[in-house]
Design an enzyme around this catalytic site. Structure first.
Site, mmCIF file in Angstrom:
data_model
loop_
_atom_site.group_PDB
_atom_site.id
_atom_site.type_symbol
_atom_site.label_atom_id
_atom_site.label_comp_id
_atom_site.label_asym_id
_atom_site.label_seq_id
_atom_site.Cartn_x
_atom_site.Cartn_y
_atom_site.Cartn_z
ATOM 1 N N HIS A 59 36.614 49.489 40.199
ATOM 2 C CA HIS A 59 36.321 48.060 40.401
ATOM 3 C C HIS A 59 35.174 47.582 39.510
ATOM 4 O O HIS A 59 34.010 47.634 39.896
ATOM 5 C CB HIS A 59 35.971 47.831 41.880
ATOM 6 C CG HIS A 59 36.039 46.394 42.286
ATOM 7 N ND1 HIS A 59 36.425 46.003 43.554
ATOM 8 C CD2 HIS A 59 35.777 45.249 41.625
ATOM 9 C CE1 HIS A 59 36.394 44.688 43.635
ATOM 10 N NE2 HIS A 59 35.993 44.208 42.475
ATOM 11 N N HIS A 61 34.123 44.290 36.571
ATOM 12 C CA HIS A 61 34.475 43.014 35.922
ATOM 13 C C HIS A 61 33.820 43.044 34.538
ATOM 14 O O HIS A 61 32.609 42.850 34.425
ATOM 15 C CB HIS A 61 33.920 41.837 36.723
ATOM 16 C CG HIS A 61 34.466 41.738 38.129
ATOM 17 N ND1 HIS A 61 35.509 40.898 38.468
ATOM 18 C CD2 HIS A 61 34.117 42.370 39.285
ATOM 19 C CE1 HIS A 61 35.772 41.008 39.762
ATOM 20 N NE2 HIS A 61 34.942 41.903 40.281
ATOM 21 N N ARG A 63 34.371 40.998 32.057
ATOM 22 C CA ARG A 63 34.147 39.639 31.505
ATOM 23 C C ARG A 63 34.622 39.520 30.055
ATOM 24 O O ARG A 63 35.759 39.585 29.782
ATOM 25 C CB ARG A 63 32.651 39.255 31.589
ATOM 26 C CG ARG A 63 31.979 39.575 32.925
ATOM 27 C CD ARG A 63 32.408 38.655 34.024
ATOM 28 N NE ARG A 63 31.508 38.742 35.167
ATOM 29 C CZ ARG A 63 31.874 38.470 36.417
ATOM 30 N NH1 ARG A 63 33.107 38.117 36.708
ATOM 31 N NH2 ARG A 63 31.001 38.552 37.402
ATOM 32 N N ASN A 93 39.950 38.421 37.228
ATOM 33 C CA ASN A 93 39.423 37.054 37.429
ATOM 34 C C ASN A 93 38.538 36.633 36.254
ATOM 35 O O ASN A 93 37.395 36.227 36.411
ATOM 36 C CB ASN A 93 38.664 36.938 38.766
ATOM 37 C CG ASN A 93 37.474 37.859 38.850
ATOM 38 O OD1 ASN A 93 37.434 38.905 38.211
ATOM 39 N ND2 ASN A 93 36.478 37.486 39.637
ATOM 40 N N GLU A 144 41.847 42.449 41.917
ATOM 41 C CA GLU A 144 41.667 42.190 43.307
ATOM 42 C C GLU A 144 42.322 40.873 43.688
ATOM 43 O O GLU A 144 42.118 39.847 43.041
ATOM 44 C CB GLU A 144 40.184 42.203 43.704
ATOM 45 C CG GLU A 144 39.316 41.189 42.975
ATOM 46 C CD GLU A 144 37.854 41.255 43.413
ATOM 47 O OE1 GLU A 144 37.004 41.244 42.526
ATOM 48 O OE2 GLU A 144 37.547 41.304 44.632
ATOM 49 N N HIS A 178 40.714 41.729 48.277
ATOM 50 C CA HIS A 178 39.381 41.204 48.602
ATOM 51 C C HIS A 178 39.545 40.446 49.914
ATOM 52 O O HIS A 178 40.083 39.347 49.933
ATOM 53 C CB HIS A 178 38.925 40.276 47.468
ATOM 54 C CG HIS A 178 37.614 39.592 47.714
ATOM 55 N ND1 HIS A 178 36.603 39.547 46.775
ATOM 56 C CD2 HIS A 178 37.141 38.899 48.778
ATOM 57 C CE1 HIS A 178 35.572 38.869 47.254
ATOM 58 N NE2 HIS A 178 35.883 38.452 48.463
ATOM 59 N N HIS A 223 35.540 46.686 48.329
ATOM 60 C CA HIS A 223 34.168 46.372 48.788
ATOM 61 C C HIS A 223 34.015 46.033 50.281
ATOM 62 O O HIS A 223 33.561 44.946 50.635
ATOM 63 C CB HIS A 223 33.560 45.266 47.943
ATOM 64 C CG HIS A 223 34.436 44.067 47.665
ATOM 65 N ND1 HIS A 223 35.132 43.396 48.624
ATOM 66 C CD2 HIS A 223 34.693 43.430 46.502
ATOM 67 C CE1 HIS A 223 35.793 42.397 48.068
ATOM 68 N NE2 HIS A 223 35.545 42.407 46.782
ATOM 69 N N ASP A 289 32.095 47.374 42.009
ATOM 70 C CA ASP A 289 32.260 45.913 41.928
ATOM 71 C C ASP A 289 31.221 45.346 40.949
ATOM 72 O O ASP A 289 30.560 44.346 41.227
ATOM 73 C CB ASP A 289 32.138 45.238 43.292
ATOM 74 C CG ASP A 289 32.575 43.770 43.254
ATOM 75 O OD1 ASP A 289 33.098 43.330 42.220
ATOM 76 O OD2 ASP A 289 32.371 43.070 44.259
ATOM 77 N N HIS A 293 26.357 38.698 36.058
ATOM 78 C CA HIS A 293 26.036 37.300 35.735
ATOM 79 C C HIS A 293 24.661 37.343 35.087
ATOM 80 O O HIS A 293 23.877 38.261 35.336
ATOM 81 C CB HIS A 293 25.979 36.442 37.007
ATOM 82 C CG HIS A 293 27.276 36.404 37.764
ATOM 83 N ND1 HIS A 293 28.375 35.691 37.353
ATOM 84 C CD2 HIS A 293 27.645 37.025 38.921
ATOM 85 C CE1 HIS A 293 29.365 35.848 38.207
ATOM 86 N NE2 HIS A 293 28.954 36.667 39.169
HETATM 87 O O1 DOR Z 1 30.455 38.554 44.421
HETATM 88 C C1 DOR Z 1 31.492 38.718 43.806
HETATM 89 N N1 DOR Z 1 31.559 38.465 42.490
HETATM 90 N N2 DOR Z 1 32.582 39.157 44.455
HETATM 91 C C2 DOR Z 1 33.792 39.184 43.851
HETATM 92 O O2 DOR Z 1 34.731 39.584 44.477
HETATM 93 C C3 DOR Z 1 33.959 38.695 42.464
HETATM 94 C C4 DOR Z 1 32.705 38.860 41.745
HETATM 95 C C5 DOR Z 1 32.673 38.221 40.372
HETATM 96 O O3 DOR Z 1 33.679 38.319 39.654
HETATM 97 O O4 DOR Z 1 31.642 37.692 39.994
#
Ligand code: DOR
Length: 431
Positions: A59, A61, A63, A93, A144, A178, A223, A289, A293
């Site tokens: 898991h 991300h 980006r 996502n 997810e 999720h 998660h 996860d 950011h």
């Molecule tokens: O807090 C989260 N941020 N939970 C998620 O499931 C997605 C993730 C994100 O992509 O920033």
């Protein structure tokens, strides 16, 4: 500095969980022999070190694209190998969300051009997603799947969820879920966030998904943030993932309005965190996860800050810290970060026996303090600042050293890393 390309690699004096000390001989990306070894082209002394089969993180991300400031495949996968992880599964996502076969192919090409780890790509579940197209394009899992909304992820309706589970069950595929239910209300503090995305909502969302799964689709719950959520999933019924942030952080550790602790599902109270830790034996896998950011985004007013915590680099180091403190066993850390996630992903496990994938990370037996200045994610901050952990000195992928004392060595795509290319194709892949 270590050079790549040696034919025989010997890890000397490896302490194998259970107590045996042996040499590990590696060739062609695989473990060839465990026991006294002859001379290798490259020899690495592992005396007084911890040698772990490298992590598989189901898991993350990664980006990239329009979200490069948060993370790129290069920065995210460097962060992974500096944390002892050699396999990552990317979530869909992104901007735009990955919902078609063309977008999956583009994502694979982007990852192949930059990745320092092996990787798999998941496909997004939306009302107009091309499910069969993505399956044939080689995704690992569907998800997810947002059974509750989150950053860059809209909740899907029950009818889409039902339909997708039925389709995926027909291909014997996997859906990752999720599970959250969200209540409207002011969202100004970490305690508000916990209240609006409550443990009882998480449990109800899990129960709803299980009830809707009338065709027996394989499910993986992402998660899980509470002991109640763990207990809501019958043993063997679906796999259960828990993050390091839900195991090690509670909202009380932060200033009430500090959005660095804002994540979905939310950080819980210290009491709920402890109860979750007490379910350690029922947790199938630890997944980070990793949701980077930027520091600036997380510095916004709480309500407007995005949810998510970077964590692929600190996941195993935090767990290794608890191994040194004798709070968890090294065998459990290996099972939950490497063996079991590799089994779910359907790839040969990294390990100590002949035929195993030769992906390892070598750790010292000393604790250090986490500092974002020493981490490699483009996010540039960590909620674990100052906490103790054990970081790997070296990481090995398919018998090749890809990380050594802060230096990175890019894996060569033309090489076959123990029969697995860097891109791990899903079972539906067809040319
Ligand atoms: O807090 C989260 N941020 N939970 C998620 O499931 C997605 C993730 C994100 O992509 O920033």
């Amino acid at each position: 500095m270590l050079e790549k390309g040696q034919e025989i690699v010997v890890l000397r004096d490896v302490l194998i969980p259970g107590g045996r000390v042996a040499d590990i001989t590696i060739s062609n990306g695989q473990v060839m022999h465990t026991g006294a070894a002859g001379k290798g082209d490259l020899e690495i002394s592992c005396r007084e070190k911890f040698v772990l089969p490298a992590g598989t993180d189901l898991h993350v991300h990664m980006r990239d694209g329009p979200q490069k400031a948060k993370e790129t495949w290069e920065s995210g996968t460097k962060s992974a190998i500096a944390g002892g992880v050699t396999v990552v599964v990317d979530q869909p996502n992104t901007i735009p969300p990955l919902t078609t076969s063309d977008l999956i192919r583009d994502r694979v090409m982007l990852a192949e051009s930059q990745a320092y780890t092996r990787f798999a790509i998941n496909g997004g579940v939306t009302s107009d997603a091309d499910l069969i197209g993505m399956w044939r394009a080689g995704i690992f899992a569907f998800g997810e799947t947002f059974a509750g909304p989150s950053s860059y992820g809209e909740a899907v309706s029950s009818s889409v969820l039902r339909y997708t589970m039925e389709q995926v069950a027909g291909w014997d595929g996997l859906m990752t879920i999720h599970a959250e239910q969200v209540t409207e209300g002011p969202d100004r503090t970490l305690a508000d966030h916990d209240h609006l995305r409550s443990v009882s909502g998480e449990v109800r969302a899990i129960q709803d998904v299980l009830t809707m799964n009338t065709h027996g689709c394989n499910l993986h719950f992402c998660h899980l943030s509470s002991a109640d959520a763990i207990r809501a999933i019958p043993g063997g019924g679906a796999s259960r993932e828990v993050t390091p942030h839900h195991l090690f952080l509670s909202y009380e550790l932060f200033d009430p309005e500090d959005a660095q602790g804002k994540v979905n599902p939310p950080l819980r109270s210290e009491k709920v965190r402890r109860e979750l830790f007490s379910c350690w034996d029922q947790i199938d896998i630890i997944g980070s996860d990793h949701a980077p950011h930027t520091r600036a985004e997380k510095g916004k007013e709480f309500e407007h800050a995005p949810s998510g915590i970077p964590g692929v680099e600190t996941m195993i180091p935090l767990l290794m810290g608890r191994v040194l403190e004798k709070k968890v066993s090294i065998a459990d850390v290996i099972a939950k970060t490497s063996f079991r996630p590799s089994e779910i992903l359907g790839i040969t496990k990294a390990g100590f026996s002949p035929g195993d994938r030769a992906d390892f990370a070598i750790y010292p037996d000393t604790l250090t303090r986490i500092s974002a200045d020493n981490l490699h994610s483009a996010a540039g901050w960590s909620p674990y600042e100052g906490m103790t952990a054990v970081f790997p000195e070296k990481t090995i992928l398919g018998g090749t050293v890809v990380f050594d004392s802060g230096e990175f060595f890019k894996p060569d795509l033309s090489e076959d890393y123990s029969g697995i290319r860097l891109w791990i194709q899903g079972r539906g892949y067809s040319l």
